[in-house]
Scaffold this motif. Structure first.
Motif, PDB file in Angstrom:
ATOM      1  N   LEU A  25       0.830  -1.193   0.000  1.00  0.00           N
ATOM      2  CA  LEU A  25       0.000   0.000   0.000  1.00  0.00           C
ATOM      3  C   LEU A  25       0.868   1.248   0.000  1.00  0.00           C
ATOM      4  O   LEU A  25       1.939   1.277   0.594  1.00  0.00           O
ATOM      5  N   ASP A  26       0.355   2.284  -0.659  1.00  0.00           N
ATOM      6  CA  ASP A  26       1.143   3.502  -0.826  1.00  0.00           C
ATOM      7  C   ASP A  26       0.181   4.688  -0.906  1.00  0.00           C
ATOM      8  O   ASP A  26      -0.827   4.637  -1.625  1.00  0.00           O
ATOM      9  N   ILE A  27       0.480   5.734  -0.202  1.00  0.00           N
ATOM     10  CA  ILE A  27      -0.334   6.945  -0.248  1.00  0.00           C
ATOM     11  C   ILE A  27      -0.423   7.489  -1.675  1.00  0.00           C
ATOM     12  O   ILE A  27      -1.454   7.992  -2.106  1.00  0.00           O
TER      13      ILE A  27
ATOM     14  N   TYR B 201      -0.188   5.837  -4.568  1.00  0.00           N
ATOM     15  CA  TYR B 201      -0.329   4.708  -5.498  1.00  0.00           C
ATOM     16  C   TYR B 201      -0.886   5.124  -6.862  1.00  0.00           C
ATOM     17  O   TYR B 201      -0.453   4.628  -7.894  1.00  0.00           O
TER      18      TYR B 201
ATOM     19  N   ASP C 292     -10.163   0.102  -2.697  1.00  0.00           N
ATOM     20  CA  ASP C 292      -9.616   1.437  -2.427  1.00  0.00           C
ATOM     21  C   ASP C 292     -10.718   2.490  -2.423  1.00  0.00           C
ATOM     22  O   ASP C 292     -10.670   3.455  -1.651  1.00  0.00           O
TER      23      ASP C 292
ATOM     24  N   GLU D  44      -4.403  10.411   5.555  1.00  0.00           N
ATOM     25  CA  GLU D  44      -3.989   9.908   4.249  1.00  0.00           C
ATOM     26  C   GLU D  44      -4.374   8.435   4.141  1.00  0.00           C
ATOM     27  O   GLU D  44      -4.066   7.635   5.032  1.00  0.00           O
TER      28      GLU D  44
ATOM     29  N   TYR E  80      -3.853   4.902   2.568  1.00  0.00           N
ATOM     30  CA  TYR E  80      -2.896   4.086   1.822  1.00  0.00           C
ATOM     31  C   TYR E  80      -3.672   3.281   0.784  1.00  0.00           C
ATOM     32  O   TYR E  80      -4.720   2.698   1.084  1.00  0.00           O
ATOM     33  N   LYS E  81      -3.144   3.233  -0.433  1.00  0.00           N
ATOM     34  CA  LYS E  81      -3.881   2.637  -1.546  1.00  0.00           C
ATOM     35  C   LYS E  81      -3.059   1.552  -2.241  1.00  0.00           C
ATOM     36  O   LYS E  81      -1.866   1.444  -2.021  1.00  0.00           O
TER      37      LYS E  81
ATOM     38  N   ILE F 216      -6.353   3.580   9.795  1.00  0.00           N
ATOM     39  CA  ILE F 216      -5.262   3.133   8.927  1.00  0.00           C
ATOM     40  C   ILE F 216      -4.935   1.675   9.214  1.00  0.00           C
ATOM     41  O   ILE F 216      -4.727   0.873   8.300  1.00  0.00           O
TER      42      ILE F 216
ATOM     43  N   ASN G 188      -5.510  -1.886   6.701  1.00  0.00           N
ATOM     44  CA  ASN G 188      -4.429  -2.797   6.328  1.00  0.00           C
ATOM     45  C   ASN G 188      -4.806  -4.258   6.491  1.00  0.00           C
ATOM     46  O   ASN G 188      -4.006  -5.150   6.167  1.00  0.00           O
TER      47      ASN G 188
END
Length: 327
Positions: free
Chosen positions: A29-31, A33, A125, A144, A146-147, A304, A308
């Motif tokens: 996952l990435d903010i 993405y 997402d 934020e 995470y995507k 958050i 996950n």
């Protein structure tokens, strides 16, 4: 390390392995993405969700609850969005999810994203971002998201029976959350999402009539509040099957009023009031009731963590073109 006992070597190896697993999951996952593949994704989601909440005040609590229920069953994989088929009853038709609704909002978001960025943004997402947005639109905190989640291909109604229920004790709730890797703080914090919630009479009537062999009304309830709820639910089967009461006196605003009501013995659901009556969680309820900023800060952290849970990777998931069906 050659001179260390075997059990110490094994222990160090397991620690290293655990760190690698955590790092691997974090990389999924990435903010940022969709920064290059679909930079307008969050703007599109926010616009659709904003319009929907303006026309229907129930959208915010339903989408927030949708996110909880999705993540708690198979992880955050949008399995809650899949429709039932002739040979399978899906999660959305399981008893705990009958009142979720507002799926049309996710459908609208997905349709617009498919036009802007075909086969790019996952339904999982979308739910995660939409849940964040309804909190912000209701006056709550920003975080934020995470995507990079992928959509699951399996959805079974019988798996929803493990979701937390309004009648559960605090010990049962702690056990369920622990099985998901979430602690008592996460339990108390995420329960604060009920600040936007509404409960039908069937969810709390057992607390109002013949509670046990000693009390007619749950003794942990404020008696005046309990009698008011009795009137709200009187003859509901004859007059209004949708009768019920808001879990928070400021039902359209995301705030800490929910915790204040628990302290006052005015929790609607038994599972909510149990958080104040248990010494393991009472101090957190009291802290959030006093300090809204603390609740907001912890809520973003727990959301958050929740997001996950059970994240699908590229090998076990897909990006659905329609959130209601697998590709």
């Amino acid at each position: 390390m050659a001179n260390l006992p075997l059990k110490n070597i094994i222990f160090h190896f397991l620690i290293i392995l655990l760190i690698l697993v955590v790092q691997t999951k974090a990389r999924q996952l990435d903010i940022h993405y969709y920064e290059h593949s679909c930079p307008q994704a969050e703007r599109i989601i926010r616009h659709v969700v904003h319009d929907a909440t303006l026309h229907d005040s129930k959208v915010a609590p339903r989408i927030l609850r949708m996110f909880f229920h999705d993540c708690f069953v198979r992880g955050c994989d949008a399995s809650v969005l899949l429709d039932s088929t002739d040979d399978n009853i899906a999660e959305k038709d399981g008893p705990p999810n009958k009142s979720l609704r507002s799926y049309y909002v996710i459908d609208e978001v997905k349709a617009r994203l498919e036009e802007a960025c075909p086969h790019t943004v996952s339904c999982a997402d979308i739910i995660a971002i939409a849940a964040r947005d309804v909190v912000i639109l209701s006056g709550g905190p920003y975080w934020e998201v995470y995507k990079g989640r992928k959509d699951g291909k399996i959805s079974r109604a019988n798996e929803t029976l493990g979701l937390p229920r309004p009648s559960f004790s605090s010990s049962k709730l702690i056990e369920i959350f622990s099985s998901k890797g979430l602690g008592i703080k996460d339990l108390v914090t995420l329960s604060g999402g009920h600040t936007l919630g509404f409960a039908h009479c069937a969810s709390f009537e057992a607390r109002l009539h013949r509670y046990n062999d000693y009390f007619d009304i749950d003794p942990t309830m404020d008696i005046i509040f309990a009698n008011m709820l009795k009137k709200k639910c009187a003859n509901r089967h004859k007059r209004d099957n949708n009768a019920g009461y808001y879990l928070d006196s400021t039902s359209s605003i995301f705030d800490n009023e929910y915790y204040k009501r628990l302290v006052a013995g005015k929790g609607v659901l038994g599972s909510d009031q149990a958080l104040y009556n248990d010494y393991r969680s009472k101090f957190l309820v009291e802290s959030y009731a006093k300090y809204e900023a603390l609740f907001f800060m912890e809520f973003t952290t727990s959301m958050i963590k929740l997001g996950n849970l059970g994240v699908n990777n590229h090998h076990h998931g897909e990006i659905r073109r329609n959130c209601r069906h697998v590709n």
